[in-house]
Design a protein around this motif. Structure first.
Motif, PDB file in Angstrom:
ATOM      1  N   TYR A   1      -4.173  12.187   6.550  1.00  0.00           N
ATOM      2  CA  TYR A   1      -4.836  11.393   7.593  1.00  0.00           C
ATOM      3  C   TYR A   1      -5.850  10.409   7.000  1.00  0.00           C
ATOM      4  O   TYR A   1      -5.760   9.205   7.247  1.00  0.00           O
TER       5      TYR A   1
ATOM      6  N   ARG B   1       6.501   3.453  10.179  1.00  0.00           N
ATOM      7  CA  ARG B   1       5.837   2.825   9.039  1.00  0.00           C
ATOM      8  C   ARG B   1       5.970   3.686   7.792  1.00  0.00           C
ATOM      9  O   ARG B   1       6.263   3.201   6.703  1.00  0.00           O
ATOM     10  N   MET B   2       5.773   4.975   7.959  1.00  0.00           N
ATOM     11  CA  MET B   2       5.714   5.855   6.789  1.00  0.00           C
ATOM     12  C   MET B   2       7.100   6.302   6.336  1.00  0.00           C
ATOM     13  O   MET B   2       7.328   6.498   5.147  1.00  0.00           O
TER      14      MET B   2
ATOM     15  N   ARG C   1       0.828  -1.197   0.000  1.00  0.00           N
ATOM     16  CA  ARG C   1       0.000   0.000   0.000  1.00  0.00           C
ATOM     17  C   ARG C   1       0.869   1.257   0.000  1.00  0.00           C
ATOM     18  O   ARG C   1       0.404   2.343  -0.301  1.00  0.00           O
ATOM     19  N   GLN C   2       2.146   1.106   0.306  1.00  0.00           N
ATOM     20  CA  GLN C   2       3.044   2.263   0.254  1.00  0.00           C
ATOM     21  C   GLN C   2       3.984   2.128  -0.936  1.00  0.00           C
ATOM     22  O   GLN C   2       5.114   2.609  -0.896  1.00  0.00           O
TER      23      GLN C   2
ATOM     24  N   PHE D   1      -0.777  22.539  16.281  1.00  0.00           N
ATOM     25  CA  PHE D   1       0.459  22.988  16.917  1.00  0.00           C
ATOM     26  C   PHE D   1       0.620  24.491  16.799  1.00  0.00           C
ATOM     27  O   PHE D   1       0.165  25.103  15.840  1.00  0.00           O
TER      28      PHE D   1
ATOM     29  N   ALA E   1       3.320  22.864  12.411  1.00  0.00           N
ATOM     30  CA  ALA E   1       3.843  21.506  12.205  1.00  0.00           C
ATOM     31  C   ALA E   1       3.310  20.879  10.923  1.00  0.00           C
ATOM     32  O   ALA E   1       2.963  19.707  10.880  1.00  0.00           O
ATOM     33  N   LEU E   2       3.258  21.681   9.856  1.00  0.00           N
ATOM     34  CA  LEU E   2       2.827  21.134   8.566  1.00  0.00           C
ATOM     35  C   LEU E   2       3.939  20.269   7.988  1.00  0.00           C
ATOM     36  O   LEU E   2       5.111  20.468   8.298  1.00  0.00           O
ATOM     37  N   PHE E   3       3.548  19.323   7.131  1.00  0.00           N
ATOM     38  CA  PHE E   3       4.557  18.491   6.470  1.00  0.00           C
ATOM     39  C   PHE E   3       5.130  19.302   5.322  1.00  0.00           C
ATOM     40  O   PHE E   3       4.445  19.569   4.331  1.00  0.00           O
TER      41      PHE E   3
ATOM     42  N   ARG F   1       5.742   5.247  -2.273  1.00  0.00           N
ATOM     43  CA  ARG F   1       6.867   5.744  -1.469  1.00  0.00           C
ATOM     44  C   ARG F   1       8.105   4.889  -1.690  1.00  0.00           C
ATOM     45  O   ARG F   1       9.219   5.397  -1.770  1.00  0.00           O
TER      46      ARG F   1
ATOM     47  N   ARG G   1      -6.318  20.975   8.557  1.00  0.00           N
ATOM     48  CA  ARG G   1      -5.852  19.594   8.624  1.00  0.00           C
ATOM     49  C   ARG G   1      -6.474  18.876   9.815  1.00  0.00           C
ATOM     50  O   ARG G   1      -6.832  17.697   9.731  1.00  0.00           O
TER      51      ARG G   1
ATOM     52  N   ASP H   1       5.974  14.732  15.599  1.00  0.00           N
ATOM     53  CA  ASP H   1       4.950  14.808  16.649  1.00  0.00           C
ATOM     54  C   ASP H   1       3.559  14.843  16.028  1.00  0.00           C
ATOM     55  O   ASP H   1       2.624  14.220  16.530  1.00  0.00           O
ATOM     56  N   ALA H   2       3.426  15.594  14.936  1.00  0.00           N
ATOM     57  CA  ALA H   2       2.121  15.674  14.279  1.00  0.00           C
ATOM     58  C   ALA H   2       1.687  14.290  13.785  1.00  0.00           C
ATOM     59  O   ALA H   2       0.539  13.884  13.956  1.00  0.00           O
ATOM     60  N   LEU H   3       2.613  13.538  13.206  1.00  0.00           N
ATOM     61  CA  LEU H   3       2.280  12.180  12.745  1.00  0.00           C
ATOM     62  C   LEU H   3       1.815  11.329  13.914  1.00  0.00           C
ATOM     63  O   LEU H   3       0.825  10.592  13.812  1.00  0.00           O
ATOM     64  N   VAL H   4       2.537  11.439  15.041  1.00  0.00           N
ATOM     65  CA  VAL H   4       2.179  10.624  16.207  1.00  0.00           C
ATOM     66  C   VAL H   4       0.762  10.963  16.677  1.00  0.00           C
ATOM     67  O   VAL H   4      -0.044  10.071  16.926  1.00  0.00           O
ATOM     68  N   THR H   5       0.443  12.256  16.754  1.00  0.00           N
ATOM     69  CA  THR H   5      -0.907  12.603  17.219  1.00  0.00           C
ATOM     70  C   THR H   5      -1.951  12.167  16.198  1.00  0.00           C
ATOM     71  O   THR H   5      -3.099  11.941  16.554  1.00  0.00           O
ATOM     72  N   MET H   6      -1.570  12.057  14.922  1.00  0.00           N
ATOM     73  CA  MET H   6      -2.530  11.589  13.916  1.00  0.00           C
ATOM     74  C   MET H   6      -2.604  10.063  13.896  1.00  0.00           C
ATOM     75  O   MET H   6      -3.260   9.488  13.023  1.00  0.00           O
ATOM     76  N   ASN H   7      -1.898   9.441  14.834  1.00  0.00           N
ATOM     77  CA  ASN H   7      -1.893   7.984  14.919  1.00  0.00           C
ATOM     78  C   ASN H   7      -1.357   7.330  13.638  1.00  0.00           C
ATOM     79  O   ASN H   7      -1.824   6.285  13.212  1.00  0.00           O
ATOM     80  N   ILE H   8      -0.394   8.005  13.012  1.00  0.00           N
ATOM     81  CA  ILE H   8       0.307   7.437  11.853  1.00  0.00           C
ATOM     82  C   ILE H   8       1.730   7.147  12.332  1.00  0.00           C
ATOM     83  O   ILE H   8       2.480   8.071  12.602  1.00  0.00           O
TER      84      ILE H   8
ATOM     85  N   MET I   1      -9.615  15.527  10.187  1.00  0.00           N
ATOM     86  CA  MET I   1      -9.503  14.316  11.009  1.00  0.00           C
ATOM     87  C   MET I   1     -10.795  13.972  11.739  1.00  0.00           C
ATOM     88  O   MET I   1     -10.880  12.925  12.370  1.00  0.00           O
TER      89      MET I   1
ATOM     90  N   ARG J   1      -4.622   6.580  21.526  1.00  0.00           N
ATOM     91  CA  ARG J   1      -4.806   7.248  20.238  1.00  0.00           C
ATOM     92  C   ARG J   1      -5.533   6.359  19.226  1.00  0.00           C
ATOM     93  O   ARG J   1      -6.052   6.840  18.230  1.00  0.00           O
TER      94      ARG J   1
ATOM     95  N   HIS K   1      -5.277   6.280   6.990  1.00  0.00           N
ATOM     96  CA  HIS K   1      -6.214   5.446   7.746  1.00  0.00           C
ATOM     97  C   HIS K   1      -7.274   4.835   6.846  1.00  0.00           C
ATOM     98  O   HIS K   1      -8.236   4.243   7.327  1.00  0.00           O
TER      99      HIS K   1
ATOM    100  N   LEU L   1       2.333  13.247  23.936  1.00  0.00           N
ATOM    101  CA  LEU L   1       3.675  13.516  23.413  1.00  0.00           C
ATOM    102  C   LEU L   1       4.685  13.759  24.525  1.00  0.00           C
ATOM    103  O   LEU L   1       5.882  13.704  24.297  1.00  0.00           O
TER     104      LEU L   1
ATOM    105  N   GLU M   1       7.045  17.819  12.875  1.00  0.00           N
ATOM    106  CA  GLU M   1       6.249  17.042  11.928  1.00  0.00           C
ATOM    107  C   GLU M   1       6.084  15.611  12.432  1.00  0.00           C
ATOM    108  O   GLU M   1       5.037  14.986  12.236  1.00  0.00           O
TER     109      GLU M   1
END
Ligand SMILES: Nc1ncnc2c1ncn2[C@@H]1O[C@H](COP(=O)(O)OP(=O)(O)O)[C@@H](O)[C@H]1O
Ligand SMILES: [Mg+2]
Lengths: 250, 269
Positions: free
Chosen positions: B118, A132-133, A30-31, B100, B104-106, A34, B166, A121-128, B170, B91, B122, B70, A119
């Motif tokens: 997201y 993995r990514m 699925r990735q 943030f 904290a944008l990608f 990437r 963003r 931290d943002a992934l972690v809070t998004m549960n990604i 979610m 989570r 998912h 975090l 960034e």
């Protein structure tokens, strides 16, 4: 004492990162995008310099061999010497070193900057899961691409040796004789050993560089410090692993 | 943005999920020997808007990071929906979004891809439904024209709006904002306040906002907390903010600019 602690900690977290990446392997299909992107990046950034360097390493091997063998009348063995040295040692080590310098440093810089600018931290809070990514596709790409690079390095190096052997006047061995010697003393096992080494080094370099990048703390200044540390650690790792893998494969 | 955002027909939060509560019990946090949070306790009820105020450096961002897991508490406990906030599984069960302070944008992907990450990761919906959601979120924050831009091409205020968009995509049950209006013009600031209030009214999203924006606090907060020097020095409804008892709180909320006796000179003596 603290340094020893740091080394052990780094070692432990790198091994842990390897297992976690393997755990995410099922998400590879699925990735796939990437993964292909990373393969392209590894190939694109390292291929030209791998080709140039292996050509000259092959050439200089032939030159040195020819110079020291001219008085023994052992010139006909130049092909085997270049062939074996490239395949068993210099090809894999050179590819790994270039990988550390070109790809590893870029990986650490990118992940460290993602960490510093939150960034990750943002992934972690998004549960990604960041592993993995960000880590798994890079590791998979290295596993696929590094042997390819090592094969190319071998071929170009052998070819460089052949050219030098023909056009250097105190050697002047024709390519058919050179390649016959190369084939005579080299077995498939030698090439395979070299590819296994390349694979181990490539995996180690990418793992170390990912791990150092993801564990960066602090501000923008630490990004640079992490990159330096990643490259130095990779180089040490390559040479240490080289001894042990060579021994294990004997 | 003249009309209030039409959040009723929006695809966010159409999945019915009960609101979640947050409790903070005797939370202390030290970095080395430096104690940032000192024995803080309060609870945010499901569906409530809680506004957290306080001078910069008082530990507001650190507190938010504890809620999303975090940061780990040095002492005490934080729970979200009665689960330990520090545990990874929390989570999995509760959708939380943190806007943030710096966005904290990608940075390596476009604004559109930032928002789409997201649902894609998912596997929520197909590309068409993701596109609808993303474009709607961008529209609410007047960002339609920024979809194909990269974060490095945006102003500070735009980055902040992208970060909020963003988070909206979610469809969170718990929404945390770290100074969402600090870099925005007054109208956009008001729009953000409206979005926060609408999400709460219609979808019962539990919201914690860290902000210095008194208008926001007075208009949309159900309750306000004020953090000073790592302690919670005020906790109550916004109506009590008009005449705070604590002189330090009063000075924080309504600082007087006194040219005869400026603050920086008081510090010297
Ligand atoms: N990771 C960290 N390491 C050390 N100190 C930190 C860290 N994060 C925050 N701090 C310190 O904690 C204090 C509170 O920070 P913060 O929560 O960001 O303040 P604010 O209320 O302005 O959001 C600051 O003095 C900051 O220097
Ligand atoms: Mg802050």
């Amino acid at each position: 004492m603290r340094q020893l602690n740091n080394i052990l900690e780094g070692f432990g977290s790198t091994i842990l990162l390897l297992f976690r990446s393997i755990g995410y392997l099922p998400s590879l299909p699925r990735q796939f995008g990437r993964f292909v992107e990373q393969c392209y990046l590894i190939g694109y950034t390292t291929l030209p310099i791998v080709a140039i360097l292996s050509f000259f390493i092959g050439s200089v091997l032939a030159l040195q061999a020819g110079y020291s063998m001219q008085n023994f009348g052992a010139k006909q063995f130049i092909g085997s010497l270049v062939g074996l040295s490239m395949a068993r040692e210099l090809g894999p080590v050179m590819v790994a070193i270039l990988l550390a310098g070109r790809v590893g440093s870029a990986i650490t810089a990118e992940l460290a900057s993602m960490k510093v600018y939150q960034e990750i931290d943002a992934l972690v809070t998004m549960n990604i899961p960041p592993v993995r990514m960000l880590v798994m596709p890079r590791l998979a790409a290295a596993v696929v691409m590094v042997p390819v690079l090592a094969i190319i390095a071998n071929l170009v190096g052998w070819f460089g040796g052949a050219i030098v052997s023909k056009y250097t006047n105190f050697i002047s061995i024709d390519p058919p004789a050179y390649f016959a010697a190369l084939r005579r003393f080299m077995e498939f096992k030698d090439v395979a050993n070299g590819l296994i080494k390349a694979e181990v080094f490539g995996l180690g370099v990418v793992l170390v560089c990912c791990n150092i990048g993801l564990n960066t703390r602090g501000g923008p200044r630490e990004i640079g410090a992490s990159v330096t540390r990643a490259v130095v650690t990779s180089l040490i790792l390559i040479l240490v692993l080289d001894y042990f893998v060579t021994k294990a494969l004997m | 943005m003249a009309t209030a955002p039409d959040v009723t027909r929006n695809p966010f939060t159409q999945t019915e999920s009960p609101a979640v509560g947050v409790t903070i019990e005797n939370l202390s946090k030290s970095f080395g020997t430096f104690e940032v949070l000192k024995d803080i306790s309060f609870a945010v009820k499901p569906g409530e808007i809680f506004v957290l105020m306080g001078p910069s450096g008082s530990g507001k961002s650190v507190l938010l990071k504890h809620i999303v897991g975090l940061e780990m508490p040095t002492a005490g406990k934080v729970t979200v929906d009665r689960r330990d906030a520090a545990a990874e599984e929390t989570r999995e069960h509760v959708r939380m979004a943190l806007v943030f302070q710096a966005g904290a944008l990608f940075n390596s992907i476009s604004v559109y891809d930032n928002l789409a990450l997201y649902p894609r990761e998912h596997r929520i919906g197909n590309e068409a439904s993701i596109r609808e959601k993303v474009m709607h979120a961008l529209q609410i924050l007047s960002l339609e024209n920024a979809a194909q831009k990269f974060p490095s091409e945006l102003s500070g205020g735009m980055k902040k709006r992208v970060a909020i968009a963003r988070a909206l995509v979610m469809e969170p049950q718990l929404m945390l904002y770290d100074e969402p209006t600090s870099e925005l013009d007054p109208v956009m600031g008001a729009t953000i306040s409206e979005i926060i209030a609408t999400l709460k009214d219609q979808y019962h999203v539990t919201t914690i906002v860290v902000s210095h924006d008194r208008d926001l606090a007075l208009n949309i907060a159900d309750r306000v907390g004020i953090l000073m020097g790592g302690r919670l020095v005020f906790l109550g409804p916004p109506s009590e903010l008009h005449e705070p008892k604590d002189p330090k709180v009063a000075d924080f909320l309504h600082p007087k600019i006194d040219l005869q006796n400026p603050r920086f000179k008081q510090l010297e003596t």
